[in-house]
Design an enzyme around this catalytic site. Sequence first.
Site, mmCIF file in Angstrom:
data_model
loop_
_atom_site.group_PDB
_atom_site.id
_atom_site.type_symbol
_atom_site.label_atom_id
_atom_site.label_comp_id
_atom_site.label_asym_id
_atom_site.label_seq_id
_atom_site.Cartn_x
_atom_site.Cartn_y
_atom_site.Cartn_z
ATOM 1 N N HIS A 115 1.733 -3.233 15.398
ATOM 2 C CA HIS A 115 0.634 -4.189 15.231
ATOM 3 C C HIS A 115 1.104 -5.537 14.710
ATOM 4 C CE1 HIS A 115 0.523 -2.744 10.943
ATOM 5 N NE2 HIS A 115 0.165 -3.988 10.733
ATOM 6 N N ASP A 145 2.873 3.207 15.736
ATOM 7 C CA ASP A 145 2.827 1.874 15.132
ATOM 8 C C ASP A 145 4.232 1.373 14.788
ATOM 9 O OD1 ASP A 145 1.575 -0.452 14.306
ATOM 10 O OD2 ASP A 145 1.337 0.234 12.234
ATOM 11 N N SER A 229 3.365 -4.882 6.005
ATOM 12 C CA SER A 229 3.512 -4.008 7.168
ATOM 13 C C SER A 229 4.854 -4.234 7.852
ATOM 14 C CB SER A 229 2.381 -4.260 8.166
ATOM 15 O OG SER A 229 1.164 -3.767 7.684
#
Length: 382
Positions: A115, A145, A229
């Site tokens: 993402h 992911d 992230s």
Amino acid sequence: MNDENNKKTKQHYKRSGLAYGVLGAIIAVFFITTVFQWQGISININTSKPTAQADELQLGKTQEAVTQAVDEAEESVVAVSNIQESPRGLQKAGTGSGVIYKKDGDQAYIVTNHHVVANASEIEVILSDGTKVKAELKGSDPLTDLAVLQIDSEHVEGVADLGSSEDVEVGQTAIAIGNPLGMEFAGSVTKGIVSGLNRDIPVDINGDQQPDWQTEVIQTDAAINPGNSGGALVNLQGEVIGINSMKIAKKEVEGIGFAIPMSVVKPVIKDLETHGSVQRPYMGVSLKDVREVPSPILERELNLPGSIQQGVIVAGVEQGTPAADANLQKYDVITKIDDEKVKSLMSLRQYLYKEAKIGEQVEMTVYRNGEPMKVSLELSSR
């Protein structure tokens, strides 16, 4: 004469009191040291000062170990900028983190989150020393992911030491390194513990508010915020034990962050680096959950018995695929695979991707025009 005797007596008592005081202090220090060492706690006595003292109480030297772990890992953690086309030209759409896990000749490889780089026109990596380099997307996987980037290795110094998921235990120290809220806080470090293992978090890939997959994660209370992230979750040995991915962003929830464990990361980044995608068993069909279709339609259009409340409907079959070779047809309803009940599209994916292997033969129970039948299918790679 009496005055002189009294003076000598007082001096004698002072010397005796001082001697007893010193002896008492020595006994007290010995007693405390013995008890603390028996409890597994070390005490460092600084004798370079005029008075011996317990100047530092250390519980396993944890703080020193944290500092050393950060020193080991921080050079391998980078910032990743997602640059996208807009009516005003190329603009930064977001910033995340990444971890350099491999240096091979003129190239270096970075793992980050899918993402973080999704829909990017260009990707820029900012190294720990501030050097900016262009990155090439080698491959990306929405289910886990994860994504792999390739950059020129000229300015790369630190490469992460990837740990093992088998060595991770609940309660051990966990250190998150990344860039929360963007480059303004680049290289931030937060510390906590591993709060849980083998957690499964539902993932909605296509935005239909239905879970398409369950990602296996490590739970930690080390603060993980937007921008973290793709960064590293590190143990006290400086080994990367997880790639930070998600955070429950609810006002009533604090101290719950997630990282993808190395048992998931390692095989995925190997596939992404080599093939550009994850090599998973492939059938060649588009599917829809039975429970998403109203019962009257199931009974009237598919002749499906009312007792069948779970399964997946074949919405389409690609030519030249295992499904076509096995003669699967549109509107077939798959209810079992190798005697495992197919409850939903996600349960079928989980069986295929976790239990089955490319090249294996699977047997499915299929309802066609209301009648059950067996279909054998040899799985291939996409």
